[in-house]
Design an enzyme around this catalytic site. Structure first.
Site, PDB file in Angstrom:
ATOM      1  N   GLU A   1       1.976  -3.410  -1.257  1.00 48.98           N
ATOM      2  CA  GLU A   1       2.867  -2.595  -0.427  1.00 48.98           C
ATOM      3  C   GLU A   1       2.153  -2.466   0.905  1.00 48.98           C
ATOM      4  OE1 GLU A   1       4.548  -0.295   1.671  1.00 48.98           O
ATOM      5  OE2 GLU A   1       3.865   1.401   0.475  1.00 48.98           O
TER       6      GLU A   1
ATOM      7  N   GLU B   1       3.358  -1.832  14.191  1.00 49.10           N
ATOM      8  CA  GLU B   1       3.175  -0.598  13.414  1.00 49.10           C
ATOM      9  C   GLU B   1       2.077   0.248  14.052  1.00 49.10           C
ATOM     10  OE1 GLU B   1       3.144   0.762   8.796  1.00 49.10           O
ATOM     11  OE2 GLU B   1       1.752  -0.839   9.293  1.00 49.10           O
TER      12      GLU B   1
ATOM     13  N   LYS C   1     -10.716   1.347  -6.454  1.00 46.54           N
ATOM     14  CA  LYS C   1     -11.428   1.432  -5.180  1.00 46.54           C
ATOM     15  C   LYS C   1     -10.536   2.196  -4.203  1.00 46.54           C
ATOM     16  CE  LYS C   1     -12.189  -1.373  -1.544  1.00 46.54           C
ATOM     17  NZ  LYS C   1     -12.467  -0.343  -0.530  1.00 46.54           N
TER      18      LYS C   1
ATOM     19  N   CYS D   1       4.102   4.653   5.687  1.00 48.04           N
ATOM     20  CA  CYS D   1       4.661   3.320   5.916  1.00 48.04           C
ATOM     21  C   CYS D   1       6.178   3.402   6.036  1.00 48.04           C
ATOM     22  CB  CYS D   1       4.234   2.344   4.824  1.00 48.04           C
ATOM     23  SG  CYS D   1       4.358   3.010   3.185  1.00 48.04           S
TER      24      CYS D   1
END
Length: 515
Positions: free
Chosen positions: A286, A416, A205, A320
């Site tokens: 992750e 973030e 997906k 990231c």
């Protein structure tokens, strides 16, 4: 004997032939823009009325493709296809499974500039970033195939007289691969092929903003001889298809790359036992980062500034691993900040299809809105030193932005942002800088710029991140060289591209025979 692994080289675009090859790749991609792509379930193409429409983030009028959207009924069909395919695929020789990856790598290498150009169009990646993404995908294919050949016979254990013991690795079962948009080829390919070369079957997906590159990669796997049902391509909404598959009794593991909040939600859902489920689901996650470059008093200040700019603004900060925090010892703070501002103001922002562009767009309207909101917060919390504006009239462009004099506990230094924004905080000394570097809930990457060996060793021990770099930027881990994954809210420290990664997709079986 397993052939040694070699990292796929990055393309040198100062060479005219290479520039022309990339431009040819762009022409190839333009020839199939706007096409429809089907789901692939058990080797069968299934088209649905409802489509995920993929747009070019640097020119939002341009449609990259329309990808069929799976619903729960089709997700269930894909699950059954994967369950059925697992019965034979898990018994396929590891050498055969590895050969599929080697052949897929060869196909990808031949079509390298086409795939990179597709990343430029669909994800807004400038040439170098797109080229690195494709190279990393090739690296994952080559590396994981070799890793499988190394572990195919298990590992030796002790035997006693009249007893023979073996310790073998066997696959887990059906996995759900939920891949991100920021490395829509490398991470999508890496997480998929690690699972299948280990003998599992998967439902893939991909992110809804970049599904076309995933559809094209599934075609490559099929060309490479992957049997039907081993990879089932089921793009769809997280709420409808993602949750259903995470919860499914036949799901054995979930491999996820994305945000902290979604990762936590998947982990929570996966921990619940569903009717008919006879195992604990494994989660490989992750999740995110708030990554810091620390600059010591004894440092190469030009290297520090270059590293901060490259790590903060490469691919518009949408990694990231991106540097979103620069913590600089006060003796050199102003010098480093001034040079970062100078370098930032020289960066070119624009159409990533043009070779000279350093920074393209951010991925979509919601990302644009979120980053602009954070820039407004930054104006309240610190001093705007560069950038601070954006334009979403044609594409989603935001100028690289630097904020100075931030409190280490400010929102800009804690949350973030996932965009081209870097915050500067001043540290009293090196110990204080490390203390600030460790003060977030994340622990993915970090870098230390210093000439002081004692400080390096102190950071090696105390800077709590999964990937720590000295005297370079904090992005750009290479498969097999810097296995990648982080601590705390950055995920399960899965170390993609490392020696243990395949084992996360397998379970160990001990057999003991008496003579």
């Amino acid at each position: 004997m397993v052939q040694p692994y070699k990292h796929e080289p990055f393309t040198d675009f100062s060479v005219e032939d290479n520039r022309n090859a990339f431009l040819q790749g762009l022409q190839t991609v333009e020839s199939y823009l706007g096409q429809d792509y089907s789901l692939r379930i058990g080797g069968e193409s299934i088209s649905t009325e409802e489509k995920i429409v993929s747009y070019n983030p640097s020119n939002k009028q341009e449609i990259i493709g329309r990808v069929s959207k799976a619903n729960r009924e089709l997700a269930e069909k894909a699950m059954q296809a994967a369950v059925e395919a697992f019965k034979s695929w898990r018994k396929a020789k590891p050498e055969m499974r590895a050969d599929v990856l080697f052949k897929a790598a060869a196909i990808l290498r031949r079509r390298k500039h086409e795939f990179s150009a597709l990343l430029t169009k669909e994800a807004g990646k400038p040439w170098r970033e797109a080229d690195a993404d494709t190279a990393e995908a090739i690296d994952f294919l080559e590396f994981y195939a070799r890793q499988m050949l190394r572990i195919k016979d298990g590992v030796p254990v002790q035997s006693r007289p009249n007893e023979y013991n073996r310790y073998d690795y066997i696959p887990l079962g059906v996995g759900i691969i939920i891949s991100p948009w920021n490395f829509p080829l490398a991470i999508m390919a890496g997480t998929t092929v690690a699972a299948i070369v280990a003998g599992n079957t998967v439902l893939l997906k991909p992110a809804s903003t970049t599904p076309v590159v995933a559809a094209k990669f599934v075609e490559v796997l099929e060309q490479a001889g992957l049997p039907k049902g081993v990879v089932n391509f089921v793009p769809g909404s997280g709420a409808e298809v993602g949750d259903y598959l995470v919860d499914h009794k036949d799901t054995r593991f979930i491999s996820f790359t994305g945000s902290r909040d979604v990762g936590l939600r998947i982990n929570e859902r996966a921990s619940k036992l569903n009717d008919g489920q006879i195992w604990l689901k494994r989660v490989i996650a992750e999740m995110g980062g708030k990554d810091t470059i620390v600059v010591d008093r004894e440092a190469d200040l030009e290297l520090a500034a270059q590293s901060i700019v490259a790590s903060s603004f490469g691919f518009s900060g949408q990694k990231c691993s991106a540097c979103s925090r620069a913590v600089v010892v006060e003796d050199v703070y102003e010098q480093v900040l001034d040079r970062v501002v100078e370098l930032t103001n020289q960066l070119t922002v624009g159409n990533p299809e043009e070779q000279g562009t350093f920074m393209g767009p951010v991925i979509d309207q919601s990302a644009f809105n979120k980053i602009i909101e954070y820039i407004e917060i930054g104006k309240q919390e610190g001093r705007l030193a560069a950038g601070g504006s954006g334009d979403s009239s044609k594409g989603y462009f935001i100028n690289p932005t630097v904020f100075a004099d931030l409190d280490p506990k400010s929102r800009l230094m804690q949350e973030e942002i996932f965009g081209p924004v870097v915050g500067f905080s001043k540290a009293r000394d090196f110990d204080h800088a490390l203390e600030i570097a460790n003060n977030t809930e994340y622990g993915l990457t970090g870098a230390v710029i210093t000439k002081n060996r004692e400080h390096m060793e102190k950071a090696r021990e105390e800077f709590h991140v999964g990937n720590l770099y000295f005297n370079r930027g904090c992005t750009g881990a290479i498969v097999g060289y810097q296995p990648f994954g982080g601590f705390n809210m950055s995920g399960t420290d899965s170390k993609a591209g490392g020696p243990d990664y395949l084992l996360l997709h397998m379970q160990a079986k001990t057999t003991s025979e008496m003579y």
